[in-house]
Scaffold this active site. Structure first.
Site, PDB file in Angstrom:
ATOM      1  N   ASP A 106      14.720 -18.524  42.995  1.00  0.00           N
ATOM      2  CA  ASP A 106      15.289 -17.436  42.216  1.00  0.00           C
ATOM      3  C   ASP A 106      14.311 -17.086  41.110  1.00  0.00           C
ATOM      4  O   ASP A 106      13.842 -17.964  40.383  1.00  0.00           O
ATOM      5  CB  ASP A 106      16.630 -17.873  41.616  1.00  0.00           C
ATOM      6  CG  ASP A 106      17.169 -16.875  40.618  1.00  0.00           C
ATOM      7  OD1 ASP A 106      17.587 -15.797  41.039  1.00  0.00           O
ATOM      8  OD2 ASP A 106      17.138 -17.182  39.410  1.00  0.00           O
TER       9      ASP A 106
ATOM     10  N   ASP B  40      29.339  -7.848  27.830  1.00  0.00           N
ATOM     11  CA  ASP B  40      28.385  -8.492  28.736  1.00  0.00           C
ATOM     12  C   ASP B  40      27.797  -9.709  28.028  1.00  0.00           C
ATOM     13  O   ASP B  40      26.996  -9.581  27.112  1.00  0.00           O
ATOM     14  CB  ASP B  40      27.278  -7.497  29.109  1.00  0.00           C
ATOM     15  CG  ASP B  40      26.321  -8.043  30.159  1.00  0.00           C
ATOM     16  OD1 ASP B  40      26.355  -9.269  30.418  1.00  0.00           O
ATOM     17  OD2 ASP B  40      25.534  -7.252  30.704  1.00  0.00           O
TER      18      ASP B  40
ATOM     19  N   GLU C 207      20.709 -10.877  29.031  1.00  0.00           N
ATOM     20  CA  GLU C 207      20.230  -9.507  29.117  1.00  0.00           C
ATOM     21  C   GLU C 207      21.165  -8.557  28.376  1.00  0.00           C
ATOM     22  O   GLU C 207      20.728  -7.679  27.635  1.00  0.00           O
ATOM     23  CB  GLU C 207      20.113  -9.081  30.588  1.00  0.00           C
ATOM     24  CG  GLU C 207      19.057  -9.810  31.377  1.00  0.00           C
ATOM     25  CD  GLU C 207      19.563 -11.078  32.030  1.00  0.00           C
ATOM     26  OE1 GLU C 207      18.844 -11.650  32.851  1.00  0.00           O
ATOM     27  OE2 GLU C 207      20.692 -11.514  31.699  1.00  0.00           O
TER      28      GLU C 207
ATOM     29  N   PHE D 251      29.471  -7.427  36.438  1.00  0.00           N
ATOM     30  CA  PHE D 251      28.389  -7.311  37.424  1.00  0.00           C
ATOM     31  C   PHE D 251      28.734  -8.109  38.670  1.00  0.00           C
ATOM     32  O   PHE D 251      29.245  -9.233  38.597  1.00  0.00           O
ATOM     33  CB  PHE D 251      27.077  -7.836  36.830  1.00  0.00           C
ATOM     34  CG  PHE D 251      25.945  -7.853  37.828  1.00  0.00           C
ATOM     35  CD1 PHE D 251      25.176  -6.721  38.039  1.00  0.00           C
ATOM     36  CD2 PHE D 251      25.663  -8.996  38.563  1.00  0.00           C
ATOM     37  CE1 PHE D 251      24.145  -6.726  38.958  1.00  0.00           C
ATOM     38  CE2 PHE D 251      24.636  -9.004  39.487  1.00  0.00           C
ATOM     39  CZ  PHE D 251      23.875  -7.870  39.674  1.00  0.00           C
TER      40      PHE D 251
ATOM     41  N   GLN E  21      27.126  -7.433  44.940  1.00  0.00           N
ATOM     42  CA  GLN E  21      27.319  -6.365  45.920  1.00  0.00           C
ATOM     43  C   GLN E  21      27.179  -4.979  45.280  1.00  0.00           C
ATOM     44  O   GLN E  21      26.569  -4.074  45.868  1.00  0.00           O
ATOM     45  CB  GLN E  21      28.692  -6.498  46.585  1.00  0.00           C
ATOM     46  CG  GLN E  21      28.822  -7.691  47.519  1.00  0.00           C
ATOM     47  CD  GLN E  21      28.968  -9.011  46.773  1.00  0.00           C
ATOM     48  OE1 GLN E  21      29.326  -9.045  45.593  1.00  0.00           O
ATOM     49  NE2 GLN E  21      28.688 -10.100  47.463  1.00  0.00           N
ATOM     50  N   THR E  22      27.736  -4.791  44.095  1.00  0.00           N
ATOM     51  CA  THR E  22      27.676  -3.477  43.452  1.00  0.00           C
ATOM     52  C   THR E  22      26.406  -3.294  42.640  1.00  0.00           C
ATOM     53  O   THR E  22      25.940  -2.183  42.454  1.00  0.00           O
ATOM     54  CB  THR E  22      28.875  -3.274  42.514  1.00  0.00           C
ATOM     55  OG1 THR E  22      28.829  -4.258  41.465  1.00  0.00           O
ATOM     56  CG2 THR E  22      30.186  -3.423  43.280  1.00  0.00           C
ATOM     57  N   ARG E  23      25.869  -4.396  42.106  1.00  0.00           N
ATOM     58  CA  ARG E  23      24.651  -4.398  41.279  1.00  0.00           C
ATOM     59  C   ARG E  23      24.801  -3.448  40.089  1.00  0.00           C
ATOM     60  O   ARG E  23      23.873  -2.767  39.692  1.00  0.00           O
ATOM     61  CB  ARG E  23      23.422  -4.047  42.130  1.00  0.00           C
ATOM     62  CG  ARG E  23      23.194  -5.048  43.256  1.00  0.00           C
ATOM     63  CD  ARG E  23      22.189  -4.585  44.284  1.00  0.00           C
ATOM     64  NE  ARG E  23      20.879  -4.479  43.685  1.00  0.00           N
ATOM     65  CZ  ARG E  23      20.046  -3.466  43.909  1.00  0.00           C
ATOM     66  NH1 ARG E  23      20.420  -2.467  44.688  1.00  0.00           N
ATOM     67  NH2 ARG E  23      18.865  -3.440  43.356  1.00  0.00           N
ATOM     68  N   MET E  24      26.006  -3.421  39.517  1.00  0.00           N
ATOM     69  CA  MET E  24      26.309  -2.616  38.336  1.00  0.00           C
ATOM     70  C   MET E  24      27.291  -3.371  37.447  1.00  0.00           C
ATOM     71  O   MET E  24      27.989  -4.262  37.910  1.00  0.00           O
ATOM     72  CB  MET E  24      26.981  -1.284  38.714  1.00  0.00           C
ATOM     73  CG  MET E  24      26.120  -0.234  39.326  1.00  0.00           C
ATOM     74  SD  MET E  24      27.001   1.363  39.390  1.00  0.00           S
ATOM     75  CE  MET E  24      28.525   0.919  40.225  1.00  0.00           C
ATOM     76  N   SER E  25      27.302  -2.999  36.182  1.00  0.00           N
ATOM     77  CA  SER E  25      28.345  -3.466  35.267  1.00  0.00           C
ATOM     78  C   SER E  25      28.618  -2.345  34.285  1.00  0.00           C
ATOM     79  O   SER E  25      27.915  -1.328  34.273  1.00  0.00           O
ATOM     80  CB  SER E  25      27.904  -4.740  34.527  1.00  0.00           C
ATOM     81  OG  SER E  25      26.773  -4.482  33.713  1.00  0.00           O
TER      82      SER E  25
END
Length: 245
Positions: free
Chosen positions: A6, A43, A47, A74, A77-81
């Protein structure tokens, strides 16, 4: 044998940090900063906290009160928040930040359009080896957050030693291919897998194992847990999530 890694947990020094807000044409930097701040208030990732800090320190923005706001966490699968903010006398407000293709699809789904210069900004950040997060507010694309990665000192020499031992190194990341290619070259890995989902990580490990290779996997996130379990040797970073461990 093969070592899959990773990127954030193994190769970069610490976590990505917000370095700059880049607006599209017709939008101010402060507008991008404000939307980035709002989408990151809940969040708790490093980051996310760095985005809040950048908006406060460089743009002198204060954290707004958002009663009834619903966090959109986040997901791989969606790669968004982001966040959905209700309004007593209207449709409310929805703000998202995330991978360019994911946010574009979200904007199109809300009947919005994507500015022609967005791809230029995304590529600029990617070619610097950074991670571009696109910010959109109620279906309107505002700009890009530049997240900067710092490569761990001496990592390329370590990978050279592994190569001499006959171990192939593969970096796995959710970053786009342009960013991944820059980081992979700087780190000195043999190969990389970009825009990786948990399923893609599993498929790569199984493919390596099918080729009679012994596979080790290093990771720190919950999304790495299935891959860590599938590998012949799983190595969870000390700072990783409980699921990874």
């Amino acid at each position: 044998s093969t070592l899959l890694m990773d990127k954030t947990g193994t190769i970069t020094f610490g976590n990505r940090q917000a370095a700059e807000f880049k607006p599209v044409v017709g939008v101010t930097t402060d507008e991008v900063a404000e939307a980035a701040l709002v989408s990151s208030l809940a969040d708790e990732t490093p980051e996310g906290r760095s985005i809040v800090a950048l908006a406060r320190e460089q743009h002198h923005l204060s954290e707004p009160s958002l009663p009834g706001a619903e966090l959109v966490a986040f997901k791989a699968q969606t790669r968004m928040s982001g966040v959905d903010i209700p309004a007593s006398d209207g449709p409310g407000r929805s703000v998202r930040k995330g991978a360019a293709d994911s946010v574009k699809a979200w904007v199109h789904g809300r009947g919005g359009t994507v500015p022609a210069d967005l791809d230029v900004l995304v590529r600029e950040v990617s070619e610097l080896g950074g991670t571009p997060l696109v910010v959109a507010d109620d279906g309107r694309v505002l700009g890009v957050i530049y997240l900067k990665d710092i490569i761990k000192p001496g990592i390329a020499e370590r990978f050279a030693q592994l190569r001499a031992m006959g171990i192939k190194t593969v970096m796995i990341t959710g970053d786009n291919p342009v960013t991944a290619r820059v980081i992979a070259a700087e780190a000195g890995v043999d190969d990389f897998l970009a825009e990786a989902t948990p399923e893609m990580k599993m498929d790569l490990i199984k493919a390596e194992q099918a080729g009679s290779r012994l596979v080790a996997m290093t990771g720190d996130g919950t999304n790495d847990a299935p891959a860590l379990a599938q590998a012949d040797v799983g190595v969870a970073m000390n700072t990783g999530t409980q699921a990874a461990k």
